[in-house]
Design an enzyme around this catalytic site. Structure first.
Site, PDB file in Angstrom:
ATOM      1  CE  LYS A  15      37.182  41.284  45.616  1.00  0.00           C
ATOM      2  NZ  LYS A  15      38.382  40.434  45.729  1.00  0.00           N
TER       3      LYS A  15
ATOM      4  NE  ARG B 130      38.528  41.227  39.695  1.00  0.00           N
ATOM      5  CZ  ARG B 130      37.648  40.472  40.363  1.00  0.00           C
ATOM      6  NH1 ARG B 130      36.367  40.698  40.270  1.00  0.00           N
ATOM      7  NH2 ARG B 130      38.092  39.496  41.141  1.00  0.00           N
TER       8      ARG B 130
ATOM      9  NE  ARG C 198      37.320  31.286  46.930  1.00  0.00           N
ATOM     10  CZ  ARG C 198      37.338  32.484  46.355  1.00  0.00           C
ATOM     11  NH1 ARG C 198      36.952  33.544  47.031  1.00  0.00           N
ATOM     12  NH2 ARG C 198      37.777  32.626  45.126  1.00  0.00           N
TER      13      ARG C 198
ATOM     14  NE  ARG D 138      35.954  31.285  42.348  1.00  0.00           N
ATOM     15  CZ  ARG D 138      35.998  32.601  42.538  1.00  0.00           C
ATOM     16  NH1 ARG D 138      35.199  33.156  43.434  1.00  0.00           N
ATOM     17  NH2 ARG D 138      36.822  33.357  41.867  1.00  0.00           N
TER      18      ARG D 138
ATOM     19  NE  ARG E 148      41.288  34.502  41.121  1.00  0.00           N
ATOM     20  CZ  ARG E 148      40.775  33.794  42.137  1.00  0.00           C
ATOM     21  NH1 ARG E 148      41.196  32.575  42.372  1.00  0.00           N
ATOM     22  NH2 ARG E 148      39.843  34.312  42.895  1.00  0.00           N
TER      23      ARG E 148
HETATM   24  P1  AMP Z   1      35.699  36.892  41.614  1.00  0.00           P
HETATM   25  O1  AMP Z   1      34.602  35.931  41.895  1.00  0.00           O
HETATM   26  O2  AMP Z   1      35.341  38.302  41.963  1.00  0.00           O
HETATM   27  O3  AMP Z   1      37.006  36.459  42.214  1.00  0.00           O
HETATM   28  O4  AMP Z   1      35.911  36.887  40.030  1.00  0.00           O
HETATM   29  C1  AMP Z   1      36.341  35.723  39.338  1.00  0.00           C
HETATM   30  C2  AMP Z   1      36.910  36.111  37.987  1.00  0.00           C
HETATM   31  O5  AMP Z   1      35.883  36.714  37.189  1.00  0.00           O
HETATM   32  C3  AMP Z   1      38.033  37.131  38.015  1.00  0.00           C
HETATM   33  O6  AMP Z   1      39.291  36.534  38.299  1.00  0.00           O
HETATM   34  C4  AMP Z   1      37.944  37.690  36.601  1.00  0.00           C
HETATM   35  O7  AMP Z   1      38.490  36.782  35.664  1.00  0.00           O
HETATM   36  C5  AMP Z   1      36.447  37.740  36.367  1.00  0.00           C
HETATM   37  N1  AMP Z   1      35.859  39.034  36.809  1.00  0.00           N
HETATM   38  C6  AMP Z   1      35.037  39.266  37.857  1.00  0.00           C
HETATM   39  N2  AMP Z   1      34.712  40.554  37.963  1.00  0.00           N
HETATM   40  C7  AMP Z   1      35.370  41.176  36.946  1.00  0.00           C
HETATM   41  C8  AMP Z   1      35.481  42.538  36.527  1.00  0.00           C
HETATM   42  N3  AMP Z   1      34.865  43.545  37.183  1.00  0.00           N
HETATM   43  N4  AMP Z   1      36.247  42.802  35.440  1.00  0.00           N
HETATM   44  C9  AMP Z   1      36.877  41.831  34.753  1.00  0.00           C
HETATM   45  N5  AMP Z   1      36.847  40.532  35.111  1.00  0.00           N
HETATM   46  C10 AMP Z   1      36.095  40.198  36.201  1.00  0.00           C
END
Ligand code: AMP
Length: 216
Positions: A13, A86, A120, A153, A164
C-alpha cells in the site's frame, strides 16, 4: 480523485501510494505515519497508540478518525488514503467526511508478507520504504531520497507481523465485501515485487487511476 489502498500489512500500500502520488499529483495520507509522528512527538494520542502498534493491534476508531479529519482539512485536491479505513466503523466515519472513487485491494499471500516485512527498512526522516534484498538502498542504512537514517519498524518483528495479519483478517478484511458491494473495489495482484521487470502491479494500479481521471 480520492483513492483507498486496502490490503494486509506488507501488501504494498505505502510503496505504491508513494509512486502513484507523484504520477497523479495526489496527497498521500498514511494513518500509520500520522501515528508514528504522534509517537515521536509524545502527544497523548501517540502515548496511547504506541503499545497497541507494537502489539499489532488497531488503535481506537475515534482516535484515528480525529487524526485523519485534522489532516484532511489541510489538503486540497486528490488524496490516496493508505491504511484507513481499517474497520467498517472507520469506513462509515469516512463516508461522512468525503467521497471515495475507488478502493485498490492489494492481494498478497502470507508468505509474501513475511518475506517483505522481514526485510523492510523505513526512512526515519521521509518515510521512504526500502528492503534489504528487494529494494536495497544505494548506501547501507541511508535513504536514497533524503539521506535520512533507515530503521526497522518495531512492529516489523515476526511475532507482531503474525498478529497484524490476524488483526487484518478479523477486523479489516470485512471491508473487502463492504466496498465490493458498493462496486468500487478493484483487486490488484501484489505478489510480484516492485522491481519486477514486468511492473505488472503498477500497471494495474495506473489502469484504475487513468479510468477515474478520464471520467472526471
Ligand atoms: P501501517 O503503517 O499502516 O502499517 O500502520 C501501523 C500501525 O498503526 C497498525 O498496525 C495499527 O496499529 C496502527 N494504525 C494505522 N492506521 C490505523 C487505522 N486506520 N486504524 C487503527 N489503527 C491504525
Amino acid at each position: 480523485m480520492k483513492i483507498i489502498m486496502l490490503g494486509a500489512p506488507g501488501a504494498g500500500k505505502g510503496t505504491y501510494a508513494k509512486k502513484l502520488k507523484e504520477i497523479y499529483g495526489l496527497s498521500h495520507i498514511s494513518t500509520g505515519d500520522l501515528l508514528r509522528d504522534a509517537i515521536s512527538k509524545e502527544t497523548n494520542e501517540g502515548l496511547e497508540a504506541k503499545k497497541l502498534i507494537e502489539q499489532g493491534e488497531l488503535v481506537p476508531d475515534e482516535m484515528i478518525a480525529e487524526l485523519l479529519k485534522e489532516k484532511i482539512k489541510e489538503i486540497e485536491g486528490g488524496i490516496i488514503l493508505d491504511g484507513f479505513p481499517r474497520t467498517i466503523k472507520q469506513a462509515e466515519i469516512l463516508n461522512g467526511i468525503t467521497n471515495i472513487h475507488s478502493v485498490l485491494k492489494f492481494d498478497v499471500t502470507e508468505e509474501t508478507v513475511l518475506r517483505r516485512l522481514g526485510g523492510r527498512l523505513t526512512c526515519k526522516n521521509c518515510g521512504e520504504i526500502f528492503h534489504k534484498t528487494n529494494i536495497p538502498p544505494k548506501e547501507e542504512g541511508i535513504c536514497d531520497k533524503c539521506q535520512g537514517e533507515l530503521f526497522i519498524r518495531e512492529d516489523d518483528t515476526k511475532e507482531t507481523i503474525l498478529n497484524r495479519l490476524k488483526t487484518y483478517r478479523e477486523q479489516t478484511a470485512p471491508l473487502e465485501d463492504y466496498y465490493n458491494n458498493l462496486e468500487i473495489l478493484k483487486a490488484i495482484d501484489s505478489n510480484l515485487d516492485i522491481n519486477d521487470p514486468e511492473i505488472q502491479t503498477m500497471n494495474e494500479c495506473q489502469k484504475v487511476l487513468d479510468e477515474i481521471k478520464n471520467n472526471m
